[in-house]
Write a protein that holds these residues in place. Structure first.
Motif, mmCIF file in Angstrom:
data_model
loop_
_atom_site.group_PDB
_atom_site.id
_atom_site.type_symbol
_atom_site.label_atom_id
_atom_site.label_comp_id
_atom_site.label_asym_id
_atom_site.label_seq_id
_atom_site.Cartn_x
_atom_site.Cartn_y
_atom_site.Cartn_z
ATOM 1 N N TYR A 1 50.574 43.380 24.761
ATOM 2 C CA TYR A 1 50.754 44.178 25.978
ATOM 3 C C TYR A 1 52.110 44.854 25.933
ATOM 4 O O TYR A 1 52.886 44.702 24.980
ATOM 5 C CB TYR A 1 50.564 43.326 27.234
ATOM 6 C CG TYR A 1 51.623 42.292 27.523
ATOM 7 C CD1 TYR A 1 52.705 42.584 28.360
ATOM 8 C CD2 TYR A 1 51.532 41.007 26.997
ATOM 9 C CE1 TYR A 1 53.657 41.631 28.662
ATOM 10 C CE2 TYR A 1 52.487 40.039 27.293
ATOM 11 C CZ TYR A 1 53.542 40.353 28.119
ATOM 12 O OH TYR A 1 54.489 39.410 28.425
ATOM 13 N N ILE B 1 48.608 33.508 29.571
ATOM 14 C CA ILE B 1 48.008 34.480 30.484
ATOM 15 C C ILE B 1 46.561 34.069 30.750
ATOM 16 O O ILE B 1 45.809 33.766 29.808
ATOM 17 C CB ILE B 1 48.046 35.893 29.887
ATOM 18 C CG1 ILE B 1 49.495 36.365 29.741
ATOM 19 C CG2 ILE B 1 47.247 36.886 30.739
ATOM 20 C CD1 ILE B 1 49.641 37.658 28.943
ATOM 21 N N GLY C 1 49.872 34.037 35.383
ATOM 22 C CA GLY C 1 50.372 33.222 34.286
ATOM 23 C C GLY C 1 50.564 31.774 34.673
ATOM 24 O O GLY C 1 50.719 31.427 35.853
ATOM 25 N N CYS D 1 43.649 38.489 25.614
ATOM 26 C CA CYS D 1 44.808 39.375 25.735
ATOM 27 C C CYS D 1 45.817 38.900 24.708
ATOM 28 O O CYS D 1 46.365 37.800 24.825
ATOM 29 C CB CYS D 1 45.402 39.317 27.138
ATOM 30 S SG CYS D 1 46.880 40.347 27.334
ATOM 31 N N THR E 1 42.703 34.681 31.599
ATOM 32 C CA THR E 1 41.714 35.744 31.401
ATOM 33 C C THR E 1 40.444 35.449 32.188
ATOM 34 O O THR E 1 40.171 34.304 32.555
ATOM 35 C CB THR E 1 41.353 35.913 29.913
ATOM 36 O OG1 THR E 1 40.646 34.753 29.461
ATOM 37 C CG2 THR E 1 42.597 36.115 29.062
ATOM 38 N N PHE F 1 50.284 39.873 35.410
ATOM 39 C CA PHE F 1 49.223 38.974 34.976
ATOM 40 C C PHE F 1 49.401 37.635 35.690
ATOM 41 O O PHE F 1 50.526 37.195 35.952
ATOM 42 C CB PHE F 1 49.306 38.699 33.476
ATOM 43 C CG PHE F 1 49.099 39.894 32.588
ATOM 44 C CD1 PHE F 1 47.995 40.722 32.745
ATOM 45 C CD2 PHE F 1 49.994 40.157 31.562
ATOM 46 C CE1 PHE F 1 47.805 41.811 31.895
ATOM 47 C CE2 PHE F 1 49.807 41.230 30.703
ATOM 48 C CZ PHE F 1 48.709 42.055 30.878
ATOM 49 N N ASN G 1 46.212 32.310 25.912
ATOM 50 C CA ASN G 1 45.303 32.604 27.023
ATOM 51 C C ASN G 1 44.682 31.330 27.573
ATOM 52 O O ASN G 1 44.539 30.343 26.858
ATOM 53 C CB ASN G 1 44.173 33.534 26.574
ATOM 54 C CG ASN G 1 44.630 34.927 26.192
ATOM 55 O OD1 ASN G 1 44.016 35.574 25.355
ATOM 56 N ND2 ASN G 1 45.711 35.402 26.780
ATOM 57 N N PRO H 1 42.549 40.215 30.875
ATOM 58 C CA PRO H 1 43.533 39.393 31.579
ATOM 59 C C PRO H 1 43.378 39.542 33.082
ATOM 60 O O PRO H 1 42.960 40.597 33.582
ATOM 61 C CB PRO H 1 44.875 39.954 31.099
ATOM 62 C CG PRO H 1 44.562 41.349 30.661
ATOM 63 C CD PRO H 1 43.164 41.321 30.133
#
Length: 220
Positions: free
Chosen positions: A5, A146, A128, A2, A148, A126, A73, A163
């Motif tokens: 966004y 984030i 996080g 990701c 995934t 998301f 990520n 994500p």
């Protein structure tokens, strides 16, 4: 993966949905959020708090934010084991707010930009992780990544990763500062149901992070 966004909902809508104080004057809709930029995140504790933190996690033990590409990520499969993320998973989790994300689908030698969002059009969170570090001058830096996971059936033809979108029912658990059991936490990091998402092609404007306007998120 990701790497871009959007978050276009109003601050009042986000505050109602994610239960935080909306008394801020530094928020504006974003259509093309990119790594190293400041992103809106929510943390838990006695009460939920929202604030802006740098997208690109800097481990607590790092002395620099420029040693290689930003860590945007973290893989759900290894997040409990990797030293970069292990402590944040146990102690520093957050909701990173969004209402869509972008992936690039390979079409021969070309890549087609796609936007993925909830069918309802509502904002979501998301999963996080965040960290607090210091730069060489001693300034404190809040940063995040984030998480995934493997793509669901909808995303798999576009990209093999997606994500982690948390369901509303588990957001409190994710933000619970008293919970530090890695096994319980990693069980929350599942692909989002594909029938709750939609994907559509968008303009190549999204390819440049300098393009941050409604046309970026508009279906072709």
């Amino acid at each position: 993966m990701c790497s871009r966004y959007s978050l276009t909902a109003s601050l009042d809508e986000l505050a109602r949905r994610f239960d935080f104080d909306s008394n801020r004057d530094d928020f504006e809709p974003r259509y093309n959020i990119a790594p190293t930029q400041q992103v809106l995140a929510v943390v838990g504790g006695n009460a939920r708090r929202a604030g802006f933190i740098r997208w690109g996690l800097i481990p607590q033990w790092s002395k620099s934010d420029s040693a290689g590409p930003p860590i945007i990520n973290a893989r759900a499969e290894t997040v409990a084991e990797k030293p970069t993320f292990r402590d944040s998973l146990r102690r520093r989790r957050c909701l990173i707010l969004a209402d869509g994300f972008y992936e690039w689908q390979k079409m021969g030698d070309a890549k087609r930009p796609m936007r993925v969002a909830l069918r309802s059009g509502e904002p979501f969170a998301f999963a996080g992780l965040w960290s607090m570090s210091s730069d060489p001058e001693g300034n404190r830096i809040s940063s995040c990544a984030i998480i995934t996971t493997a793509a669901n059936d909808l995303l798999r033809p576009i990209h093999h990763r997606m994500p982690v979108i948390l369901s509303e029912e588990v957001e409190d658990l994710w933000l619970d500062t008293a919970l530090d059991d890695s096994q319980t936490l990693t069980q929350l990091l599942e692909p989002y149901p594909d029938d709750a998402l939609e994907a559509y092609e968008v303009s190549a404007l999204v390819n440049s992070a300098s393009n941050d306007r409604p046309e970026v998120a508009t279906p072709l």
